[in-house]
Structure formats: structure tokens, C-alpha cells
Design a protein around this motif. Sequence first.
Motif, short mmCIF file in Angstrom:
data_model
loop_
_atom_site.label_atom_id
_atom_site.label_comp_id
_atom_site.label_asym_id
_atom_site.label_seq_id
_atom_site.Cartn_x
_atom_site.Cartn_y
_atom_site.Cartn_z
N ASN A 206 0.80 -1.31 0.06
CA ASN A 206 0.01 -0.14 0.05
C ASN A 206 0.86 1.38 0.04
O ASN A 206 1.72 1.34 0.91
N CYS A 207 0.67 2.17 -0.84
CA CYS A 207 1.48 3.48 -1.00
C CYS A 207 0.32 4.41 -1.46
O CYS A 207 -0.84 4.25 -1.55
N PHE A 208 0.81 5.66 -1.18
CA PHE A 208 -0.08 6.68 -1.05
C PHE A 208 0.30 7.96 -2.12
O PHE A 208 1.69 8.28 -1.74
N THR A 209 -0.27 8.65 -3.02
CA THR A 209 0.04 9.42 -3.91
C THR A 209 -0.48 10.91 -3.43
O THR A 209 -1.72 10.99 -3.51
N PHE A 210 0.51 11.77 -3.32
CA PHE A 210 0.08 13.00 -3.40
C PHE A 210 0.13 13.97 -4.46
O PHE A 210 1.04 13.91 -5.35
N ASN A 211 -0.90 14.82 -4.91
CA ASN A 211 -0.96 15.37 -6.22
C ASN A 211 -1.02 14.53 -7.52
O ASN A 211 -0.57 14.89 -8.39
N HIS A 212 -1.96 13.41 -7.27
CA HIS A 212 -1.93 12.56 -8.29
C HIS A 212 -2.87 13.20 -9.35
O HIS A 212 -3.64 13.93 -9.13
N GLY A 213 -2.54 12.63 -10.78
CA GLY A 213 -3.39 13.46 -11.84
C GLY A 213 -4.91 13.21 -11.55
O GLY A 213 -5.47 14.26 -12.29
N GLU A 214 -5.41 12.09 -11.06
CA GLU A 214 -6.84 12.00 -11.08
C GLU A 214 -7.42 12.94 -9.68
O GLU A 214 -8.63 12.81 -9.46
N ASN A 215 -6.45 13.47 -8.98
CA ASN A 215 -6.66 13.95 -7.56
C ASN A 215 -7.12 15.49 -7.92
O ASN A 215 -6.34 16.15 -8.78
N ILE A 216 -7.95 16.07 -7.17
CA ILE A 216 -8.34 17.46 -7.50
C ILE A 216 -6.92 18.50 -7.01
O ILE A 216 -6.83 19.41 -7.62
N GLN A 217 -5.88 17.83 -6.51
CA GLN A 217 -4.73 18.72 -6.01
C GLN A 217 -3.74 18.58 -7.08
O GLN A 217 -2.76 19.10 -7.02
N GLY A 218 -4.13 17.79 -8.36
CA GLY A 218 -3.48 17.72 -9.58
C GLY A 218 -3.07 19.08 -10.15
O GLY A 218 -2.23 19.33 -10.78
N LYS A 219 -3.75 20.47 -9.69
CA LYS A 219 -3.64 21.52 -10.23
C LYS A 219 -2.70 22.48 -9.44
O LYS A 219 -2.94 23.54 -9.48
#
Length: 505
Positions: A206-219
Motif C-alpha cells: 500500500n502506497c499513497f500519492t499526493f497530487n495525483h493526476g486524478e486528484n483535485i490537488q493535481g492543479k
Amino acid sequence: MEPSEKSKVCSEKGLLAKIKLYLSKKPLPSPTDRKKFDHDFATSTSFHGVHNIAQNQNKVRKVIWLAVVLGSVSLLVWQIYSRLVNYFTWPTTTSIEVQYVEKIDFPAVTFCNLNRFQTDAVAKFGIIFFLWDIVSKVLHLQETRVNFTDSDEAIDFAVSHQNFSITEFVKNNGFYLNNSTLLDCDFFGMPCSPKDFKHVFTEYGNCFTFNHGENIQGKNKVSVSGRGLNLLFNVKQEEFTDKPSLGFADAGIIFVIHSPKKEPQFDGLGLSSPVGMHARVTIRQLKTVHQEYPWGECNPDIKLQNFHSYSTYGCLKECKAQHIKKQCGCLPFLLPGNGTECDLQKYYSCVSPIIDYIELKGLCTMGTYNSSCPVSCEETEYPATISYSTFPSQNGLRFLSKKLNQSQEYIGENLVNIEINYSDLNYKITQQQKAVSVPELLADLGGQLGLFCGASMITIIEIIEYAFTNFYWICIFLLLKIPEMIQCAPPTQNHPGKKNRIEMC
């Protein structure tokens, strides 16, 4: 002969007859006219040097000018040949440019715990380490650490637990991200939380991605260098564990910085921060542009079915998935695609041998244009410089111990502080470019024509017109005059058979 074929033959004969009729009305110029035409062309053409040959009465000067013209033409042919040979070697140049911007996109960062599984779950299923080693083999070729005892035990486990889902086991019993494992999160002065991270499976579970392309934080964009993402993790060593004999003897967080549009790739690319340390990571953005074939090795026409943008790593995963699905009728959960998930018995009996076969036969290769997965036409990388300091300090240790209600020893053995910032608000573009474009090639050839012969495009048209006129006269001579000469020739008396054949014709 069919009617359609007859009509086709008749139409061809009719067209030929019309051409002959047209040419028969055009008189063949006399030798004097043809000679005058050649002389007029030689004296009026813009091809330099030819008029000196035609107008000079002195034979010596004629010979000199003829040698000069032939020498210039020879040099011109050599130069044109060398330019064409150079062009068809598809040469390239590389330019490096630094672009300064007011705001720059922040990359995606994927975090994993170096201790992959919960201790309680491992106590019940100790074979999970060996099983995971087999399952994660689909991501990268690795030498499975064979232990015959573990292998026999794993086979017995797979037979007795046919409904066992390693996907669900890892998801429920691997590392998790909540307020107890992510103690603090700050992005550019704004608080963030575990909800801003997307769960992904990697070889670390299990890993966790910050600012993923599908995430709203991607912008997210950064407008000041030296500030970015600041995280405080609690790895909970007493709750999560791993097996040192498999190479997992460290405690801390491993992470990889990548484009939000691409999947995280840990194999040889991960950065790690041990417990009791503050890792300061300084990054820069590097964009690389490759030329398409034949100048470069990229292929812009390749599209991936399960990823929004092309990457070599994503292409390799899709390639392996296609071969495994075709041969085994199922898909490993670590590979993309739609299909039935492979059970443990399938991993042993089919998936693992197929992965070895793919590597042995080179069915999924990367790098060159002709490989299964050529390089990307555009890549974005984030070279990082990392430095460490002891975390926390003595005063910080007492503060955190009181705040978290934990002992100072616990704080030093479980907390990891990671800070990721841009060094400058700029990015570097390394671009592969065509050394010679088609307009440049034409300009070069035109320069050679002008240098050696004083010629231009108009000169070439003059030569084409001259050649076409002579060809036209030759056609009249061959199609009309020669048959007339043959018909008018008197037959010899000693060959009556030939006479009959001519009359029959």
C-alpha cells in the motif's frame, strides 16, 4: 475476349491514334532548325559558362571553358550527393533552454512504508512475504529468493486457500494512511490531510500519492521557491513489520517524485528517509523532448489503453498484462486492464513462468523505435538533491513527546519528517532537434547550385524545357518518320517471302 476488355483495348487504340494524328500534324524540324535551337539555348540559358562555350570561336578557349563547366558540374554533383547522404543519416542536435516562470507545477509524490505489513496479520499468515515476492515479480524482473520450505508451504497454502485474495489482504493489512500515521501535512502554507492522497499498489504494498493526476490537488502550483510539501509520518514500527531476509531491514519512508500524469516507479528510483531524520529534498523540473523516428526513437502514434499519457513504464506493464491475459486467462492485480484476477495457483502455475518467458524471449522490450515500448516523445523528470538532519532536536523531542503522549524513545524510533521544495522557479528543457530540416536542405542545395553553376530554380526549368522539346522531337521521329521510311523502302527481289509479309502487314 470479354466485352469490357474489348472496349478497353479499343479505347487505348483510339487514344494512341489520336496522339499519332496530333503528332503527324506537327512537322519535324530540319537539322538546321534543331542546330539553331541548341545554339539559342546555349547562348541564352542562365546556366553560367555554357554561353562561353557556344560563342567562343577560339578552340582553346572553348576547351578551357568546357573543362571549367564540366569541373563545376562534377563538384556540384559531389556536393549534392554528400548533402543528401548527410540528410538521410537523420542527424540531430540537442538544445538546452532554461525557462523562468512565475508559477510552476508541483509534481506527484508517492510514499510507502518500508515495513509493508501489519504485525498481527503476518503472525497469522507468515507465508505472505514469500507470496508477495512472487506476486510483485510482474512489476520488474527479480530473482525470487527461493526457499524450498517456503515454496512447499506456499503451494500448500494456495491449495488450501483457493478463495484467498492477496489484493484484499494487502489492502486491509498493509500500511494505511490516517491521522495516526500522517501526523502533519502542509502544502505551501495550507493544511492537507490523508484525503488528499490516492491509494496505489506498488512492490511496497500500500502506497499513497499526493497530487495525483486524478486528484483535485493535481492543479497545485508553487509560486515561491523554498516552500512546498512538508510531511510528518509515524511509521509505527511496533505495528508494521517486514522480513529482513528478503532485503527489507530498514525502518522509514520510501518515496518517489514523478509527473502527476504517470505511474510511480520505485525500481531503482526511490528516495528513502530513515526514522529519526528530517529529509530536505530540493527538486528541479527537467523536460525532455525526443524526436520521432527516424531522427529519434519515439513513436507519437502509440497510445496506452489504461493510462492517460504514454510512459515506457506504463507501456511495459500493459505489454506484460496482454501476454499474461492471453496465456493464463487472468490478470495480476498489479497490472492494468480489465479481467479476472489471477489466484495464487495461477501465479505459480502460469503467471510466474510466463514472466520468465517474456524476459527470456524479449517480448516486452523498451528503448528503441522498433521495441515494444519506445521512449516517450516528452518526459518530465524531477532530479532531486536530498540532505538529512537529526529529527527532532532535544527541545523538539520533549515537545513532541508531550504533544503525542509518547515516550522520547518512541518519537526517535518512529517519526519521519520529509520536506520537498523547488530550488528555483524555472524548468530546463532538453530538446532533440532535427539538424537539417527540408527547407534547410533545399536552401543548401540551392546555394551549391548558385556557387558552382550560377543556377537557380528558373535554370532548372529552362533545362527541363530544353530536354522536353528534344524528347518531343524524338517521339515524332520514332512514331512517324521511321515507319514511313520502312514503308517507302523498295523490297529486294531475292526475298519474295518478305515482300508478302510486308504486303500482309
